[in-house]
Scaffold this active site. Structure first.
Site: not given
Lengths: 158, 591
Positions: B193, B276, B318
Site C-alpha cells: 500500500e 498486490n 488487491d
C-alpha cells in the site's frame, strides 16, 4: 470499510508554488518557532514555554476547506486516516477529539512537523499554505455529538 | 558444559523438525513434540503428529496457563517450543519472551526488548503485527516492524546480530516470519500500500550479513533471473517483470512479501507468494504486472528464480498471494504428485506441481464472482468483465470476495497426512470498488480506492473448512457469524483447532468438523494455534488471543486504548465490539 478517495495530480505543483512563496508559518514571528505546546499540555509551575501561535489565514473559508478535502486525498492523508478522516491505521480526525490539541495552530503543528508513531512531517512538501489548507478542511468537518457510549441494549430486547 | 549439551540437544530437535518438513507429507514420521519454525515444518503443514488429544477426549480440554504479553496489537503468528522453552514474539514493540516449561507457572527465563522505531506504526498498512520467529542453530531469528532482522541467543536472550533489511522512508515495514535454510536467513518486506519495489533477501545466519537481494518484479537482472535457470510454464521471454508494466512503473509496483516461505529440500527450492500490485487503480499499470499476486520458486543459496506462476494477472482487486504455499505429496487422478497447495485471497484454491509450477487444480473454496474459472491450459483466470475495476469503470458493485480476501494470507491453512485434507479459515465478504488516481509520494500510502464491504451470499461472514486439494472439493464447513481470521492446526489425534474473530477457541473433529470443545479466550483470535509436548510428557495446544491486523482498522470500536480516537462500528460488522476488544494473551490448553 476502506474509504480511500479521490486523488488528483495537481498538488506537487501547488506545493512547489506555496513553498516558493514562503518558508515560515504565516503569522509566526520570524525569530520564534510555532509553539509545540497544546492546550492539553501540563506545564510545570503552570508556566507554558514561549512560542508563537500562528493564526490560520483561511479560518472558516469554505472554498479553501473544499480544496483541503482534495488535498487530503491527493497527499495520501486518507491512506492512513481514512476517507472523510474517519480513522484507519491513523487516528480518527473527525471525532472531535485530538491527541495533540484541536485548535488551528495545534493541528498546523501536527501536520507541519509530524508526530510520534508515524505521522510524517508534511511541512517540507506542502509548505505553509498547503498545511493551512488542510487545517481548514479538518476544522470544517462537522463536530460530531460526543457519544462516548456504544450500546447493544436495544437489540437484545425481544 | 551443561549449556553445551543442552545446545546440542536443541540442535538435534531443530534438525529433526527440518528433516520432517523437507519430505512434505511424510511429516507423520516425526513423533517429536517440538515446534521450531513458524509453520512447524518446511512444508508449512502446521500438522503436529502428537495424538494424545483425540476426538474422543477433546471435550476435556481446558485452559492450564495464560500470560498477558503487555501489548495490545493484533497477535498473529504462533509460539515456538524448542526443548523445554516456549518462545513468543509480540506485535510492535516486538518483545521476545522465553518461558521455562520445566517450572510451575512457566516463569520467564528471559525477555528481550529490542529498540524498534515507533515511526513504523505509521508506515505499516494494517496494524503492528508480527508473524513469528524461526529457531535455528541455537538462535531465535525474527523481524522487527521497523525493518530489521535480529538473531537472539536461545539460551541467554542476548542479541547476537541486528541487520537493517528494509527502509521505513520508502514505505517498507517487516511483519513476516523469516525462513532459515542451512546458513541462509530469508526475509521480505511489507508495503503493497506504499508503492514499494518488492524484494526478497538472504542473510548469513552466523553474522546477519546481507548475502543476496532479488526483486519480485522489474528487469531480469534485478529479479535474480540467471541464464537458463528460469522456466515459467505459461510465459516466455525476458524481462517479464518489467515488460508487463508501462514504463518503469514496476519501480513502485508493490509485490510485497508478508506471509510465510516454505522449502523442499529434495528439489532445493523455496516457495513464497507476492502481494498486490500498486496502485489499486489498475488502469495506471496496463499489463499483467508480473510477478505481483504470484508464487515464486527460488534457490535458497543465491535467490536464483526457477519458476513463477501468477494467480491474478493485472491484479485489479488487491488480491495478494502472500498466503502459505503448503507442500504435500498427493494422489491426483491416480498419479503421485509433489504438490504445492495455496488458498488465495481471490477465492480459488490452487494445486500446482511444485517441481515445475504447472497448474493441476483450481477451484473456488469460498463465494467468488470476479472470475468464472481458471483455465488449466493457460493458467489464467477467466475474468468476468463486469467485475473489472478501474477509474473508467466507475463504481464496480458487488465484487466477491472483498479485498480482505476469501481467506487472509495472515490465516495460514494446515494439512493432515492422515486425513489428506487441508483446513483453512475463510471470509465471506463482498465489496464495491471505486478506483481513483493515486499520487506517489515516497513513504506515504499509494492506493486510490474506496471499497465498502457487505456480507457475502448465505448470511454468514466467515467459516472454517476442510478441503480436498487433489479434487478441488470442500469436504465440510463450519460457518461463523464473523469473518474467520485465525490460522489452522491439525494433529495426529485427528483434531483440528482454530479461533474465531469474536474470541472462541475451537477444537473440532478433523474428519467431519463436529465441534468437540470451545472456550472464550478474552479477545478475538487472529493468531495460529500450535501443539507441543511439554517436559511433563503431555500434549498441549497454545494460541494467542488479541484481535487486530485489519480489524484494528475495520473495527475501530474494538479498540479502547485511546480516548482521542473513538470510532463508529463498521457497518458490515456492527456487533463485533459487543463480543471482543483488544487483548494480548497467550493461552495453553490441555486435558
Amino acid at each position: 470499510m476502506r474509504h480511500w478517495t479521490l486523488a488528483l495530480l495537481f498538488v506537487p505543483a501547488f506545493a512547489l508554488l506555496s513553498c516558493a512563496k514562503e518558508n515560515a508559518p504565516a503569522g509566526a514571528v520570524s525569530t520564534a518557532p510555532p509553539a509545540a505546546r497544546y492546550e492539553a499540555h501540563l506545564a510545570a509551575g503552570s508556566a507554558l514555554p514561549p512560542g508563537a501561535t500562528p493564526t490560520n489565514p483561511h479560518a472558516g473559508d469554505a472554498a479553501v476547506a473544499k480544496q483541503g478535502a482534495l488535498l487530503f486525498a491527493t497527499m495520501n492523508c486518507d491512506g492512513c486516516h481514512g476517507g472523510d478522516a474517519a480513522g484507519w491505521v491513523g487516528p480518527d480526525l473527525a471525532d472531535g477529539r485530538w491527541r495533540y490539541g484541536g485548535s488551528d495552530a495545534e493541528v498546523f503543528s501536527s501536520i507541519y512537523y509530524g508526530r510520534p508513531k508515524g505521522m510524517p512531517a508534511f511541512g517540507g512538501v506542502l509548505g505553509t499554505e498547503g498545511v493551512w489548507t488542510l487545517v481548514t478542511y479538518l476544522r470544517s468537518l462537522p463536530a460530531p455529538p460526543d457519544l462516548p457510549t456504544e450500546s447493544w441494549v436495544e437489540q437484545s430486547r425481544p | 558444559m551443561v549449556r553445551a549439551s543442552l545446545t546440542a540437544i536443541l540442535k538435534g530437535v531443530a534438525m529433526l523438525g527440518a528433516a520432517s518438513g523437507a519430505v512434505g507429507a511424510s511429516a507423520a514420521a516425526n513423533t517429536d513434540g517440538a515446534w521450531t519454525m513458524p509453520s512447524r515444518d518446511y512444508a508449512a503443514t502446521r500438522y503436529s503428529p502428537l495424538g494424545s488429544i483425540t476426538a474422543q477426549n477433546a471435550r476435556g480440554l481446558h485452559p492450564v496457563w495464560t500470560f498477558s504479553t503487555g501489548v495490545l496489537g493484533g497477535h498473529e503468528g504462533q509460539p515456538l517450543v524448542v526443548g523445554d522453552t516456549m518462545y513468543v514474539v509480540t506485535p510492535w514493540p516486538n518483545v521476545l519472551y522465553a518461558f521455562d516449561l520445566t517450572r510451575e507457572g512457566y516463569p520467564l527465563k528471559w525477555k528481550y526488548r529490542p529498540e524498534v522505531s515507533a515511526n513504523a506504526l505509521g508506515v505499516a498498512c494494517c496494524d503492528s503485527v508480527n508473524r513469528g520467529a524461526f529457531y535455528a542453530d541455537g538462535k531465535l531469528v525474527y523481524n522487527l516492524l521497523d525493518g530489521h532482522t535480529v538473531a537472539v541467543d536461545a539460551s541467554t536472550g542476548r542479541e547476537l546480530w541486528k541487520t537493517q533489511i528494509a527502509d521505513l522512508g520508502s514505505g517498507e515495514t517487516v511483519t513476516m516470519a523469516p525462513l532459515v535454510v542451512r546458513d541462509r536467513v530469508i526475509v521480505g518486506a511489507s508495503g503493497g500500500e506504499f508503492g514499494i519495489y518488492g524484494w526478497l533477501k538472504g542473510l548469513d545466519l552466523a553474522t546477519g550479513r546481507l548475502v543476496w537481494t532479488v526483486h519480485n518484479l522489474g528487469p531480469d537482472a534485478d529479479m535474480g533471473v540467471r541464464a537458463g535457470t528460469f522456466r515459467p510454464v505459461y510465459d516466455t521471454g525476458s524481462d517479464l517483470g518489467a515488460r508487463t508494466w508501462p514504463q518503469d512503473s514496476w519501480r513502485r509496483g508493490g509485490a510485497p512479501v508478508w506471509g510465510s516461505i516454505s522449502y523442499d529440500a529434495e528439489l532445493d527450492l523455496i516457495y513464497y507468494g507476492t502481494g498486490n500490485a500498486g496502485p489499486y487503480n489498475p488502469e495506471e499499470r496496463p499489463g499483467d504486472n508480473k510477478w505481483t499476486s504470484s508464487v515464486l520458486a527460488r534457490r535458497p543459496v543465491d535467490g536464483a528464480l526457477v519458476w513463477a506462476y501468477q494467480f491474478t494477472p493485472h491484479d485489479s482487486w488487491d488480491f495478494d498471494a502472500t498466503g502459505a504455499m503448503i507442500l504435500a505429496d498427493l494422489i491426483i487422478d491416480g498419479h503421485a504428485v509433489k504438490a504445492l497447495v495455496h488458498f488465495d485471497k481471490n477465492g480459488f484454491a490452487y494445486t500446482l506441481d511444485r517441481s515445475t509450477g504447472r497448474l493441476l487444480v483450481a477451484k473456488p473454496f469460498a463465494p467468488e464472482n470476479w472470475a468464472k474459472s481458471v483455465d488449466l491450459a493457460t493458467g489464467r483466470p477467466v475474468v468476468d468483465p463486469t467485475k473489472q475495476t478501474g477509474v473508467s469503470h466507475g463504481n464496480v458493485r458487488g465484487i466477491c470476495p472483498s479485498l480482505e480476501g476469501a481467506v487472509s494470507p495472515a490465516s495460514p491453512a494446515a494439512y493432515s497426512p492422515r486425513t489428506h485434507l487441508f483446513y483453512t479459515s475463510t471470509n465471506n465478504l463482498c465489496m464495491d470498488y471505486l478506483a481513483s488516481h493515486a499520487s506517489y509520494l515516497k513513504g506515504t500510502p499509494y492506493i486510490g480506492v474506496t471499497s465498502p464491504y457487505t456480507g457475502g451470499p448465505g448470511g454468514y461472514l466467515g467459516s472454517f473448512i476442510a478441503w480436498d486439494a487433489a479434487r478441488g472439493v470442500k469436504v465440510w464447513e463450519n460457518r461463523e457469524p464473523f469473518p474467520n481470521w485465525s490460522g489452522a492446526l491439525v494433529t495426529g489425534g485427528d483434531v483440528v483447532f482454530y479461533g474465531t474473530l469474536d474470541g472462541w477457541f475451537v477444537a473440532a473433529d478433523a474428519r467431519n468438523g463436529r465441534v468437540l470443545s470451545r472456550f472464550k479466550v478474552g479477545s478475538g483470535v487472529v493468531g495460529n494455534p500450535m501443539s507441543y509436548r511439554a517436559p511433563d510428557g503431555r500434549q498441549y495446544v497454545a494460541v494467542y488471543a488479541g484481535i487486530g491486523g485489519d480489524w484494528a482498522l475495520l473495527s475501530g470500536d474494538t479498540r479502547s486504548d485511546d480516548p482521542t480516537d473513538v470510532r463508529a462500528p463498521a457497518d458490515f460488522l456492527k456487533d463485533i465490539a459487543r463480543h471482543t476488544s483488544q487483548g494480548g494473551i497467550i493461552w495453553i490448553f490441555g486435558l
